[in-house]
Design an enzyme around this catalytic site. Structure first.
Site: not given
Ligand code: 8YV
Length: 318
Positions: A236, A265, A283
């Protein structure tokens, strides 16, 4: 009547989308321009939610779903869902536990090799057409960092951490790790604190859950990692203080970083774009056809189980 399911994030596999449409009435929240109006219209009849691991669901949205029975997370991290609130309301929260372990570990190693061996830099060099024009062809590129044998420090010895360790071991890398406590069933060296682990590692690989929301990798950890050290994050973004990371890259306090995840993000600090020694991904560690299919099937199973009154296999709320 098919159960109504609010979909907070897209599903990328067409077969899974079709199955979801057959089984449920899907309310595609993520496509709506006026989300509050959509919730006001459909909130009362929604029984299930599908969402992503890092996007989760806010308590404010859950509060508008009075008949919610299940939040099916299409991912393994549940840090973006308020589990205590869900438990209080008797809402099941499920995750696709075990489905994405191998892919995420693969990308961790991919990022490590990319950043150490300068794969993206080399790719840009070839595409730019400079190679045939250079009298000393490799001179414009810095010599790379050998990966085999690097001392690897893994933060979080859960499923993904272990899969990263197995892969790194095959590269002849000595492996140490930190976690809340030593694990008796792994052969790697436990290090109680992150600073020591960073100091004694050539690459620090983050594979920890971010349930506490703490930026555990800060200026001090990066200083300990040192000028020859690399940071890889497939966990993360919020585990890392991004301002400290940008400063460390900028000042050459660490050698490089491979990042699949970011604090905010899809916003990525533009300062990172300038760094040849940072390899950046949007991601997508779990975004393979095989894994996303398996994850989608687990999401469907979770929803189906809860609507049928069965305890779902991937429950994280108990
Ligand atoms: C996914 C993730 O990108 O599993 C997680 O927690 O963050 C990722 O695998 C995300 O969940 C996609 O929906």
């Amino acid at each position: 009547m098919k159960p109504e399911v609010l979909q907070l994030s897209p599903i990328l596999i067409p077969e899974i989308r079709d199955k979801l449409d057959q089984l449920f009435t899907l309310r595609r929240y993520y496509e709506q321009a006026d989300k509050p109006a959509y919730l006001a219209q459909h909130g009362a009849t929604i029984r299930g939610v599908i969402t992503g691991g890092h996007t989760g669901i806010t308590q404010a949205v859950m509060a508008q779903l009075p008949n919610l029975e299940v939040v099916a997370v299409n991912g393994v991290g549940t840090d973006a869902v308020d589990l205590a609130y869900a438990r209080d309301r008797g809402i099941q929260v499920t995750a696709t536990i075990g489905a994405l372990t191998e892919d995420v570990a693969d990308l961790a190693i991919g990022l490590l090799i990319s950043v150490c061996r300068g794969i993206c830099t080399g790719d840009r060099y070839v595409r730019s057409g400079q190679w045939p024009q250079s009298a000393t062809p490799l001179a414009p590129l810095p010599l790379a960092r050998q990966v085999s044998g690097m001392r690897i420090g893994i933060v979080g010895m859960g499923r993904v951490g272990r899969a990263v360790a197995t892969r790194a071991a095959a590269f002849g890398c000595p492996i140490s790790y930190t976690d809340l406590k030593p694990m008796s069933d792994v052969p790697y060296a436990f290090v109680g604190d992150l600073i020591t682990l960073a100091r004694d590692s050539d690459a620090l690989i983050l594979a920890a859950a971010a349930d506490k929301g703490e930026a555990i990798v800060n200026a001090e950890v990066l200083r300990a990692l040192g000028t020859d050290g690399y940071l890889i994050n497939i966990a993360r973004g919020k585990l890392v203080n991004e301002a400290d990371l940008i400063a460390a890259l900028h000042n050459g306090q660490i050698a490089g970083a491979g990042l699949d995840v970011f604090a905010d993000e899809p916003q990525v600090p533009s300062e990172l774009f300038a760094h040849e020694h940072a390899v950046l991904q949007p991601h997508r560690a779990s975004a393979t056809v095989q894994t996303r299919t398996r994850m989608g099937e687990m999401v469907i199973a979770s929803l189906t189980d809860v609507f049928a009154g069965r305890k779902p296999a991937g429950s994280v709320t108990g």
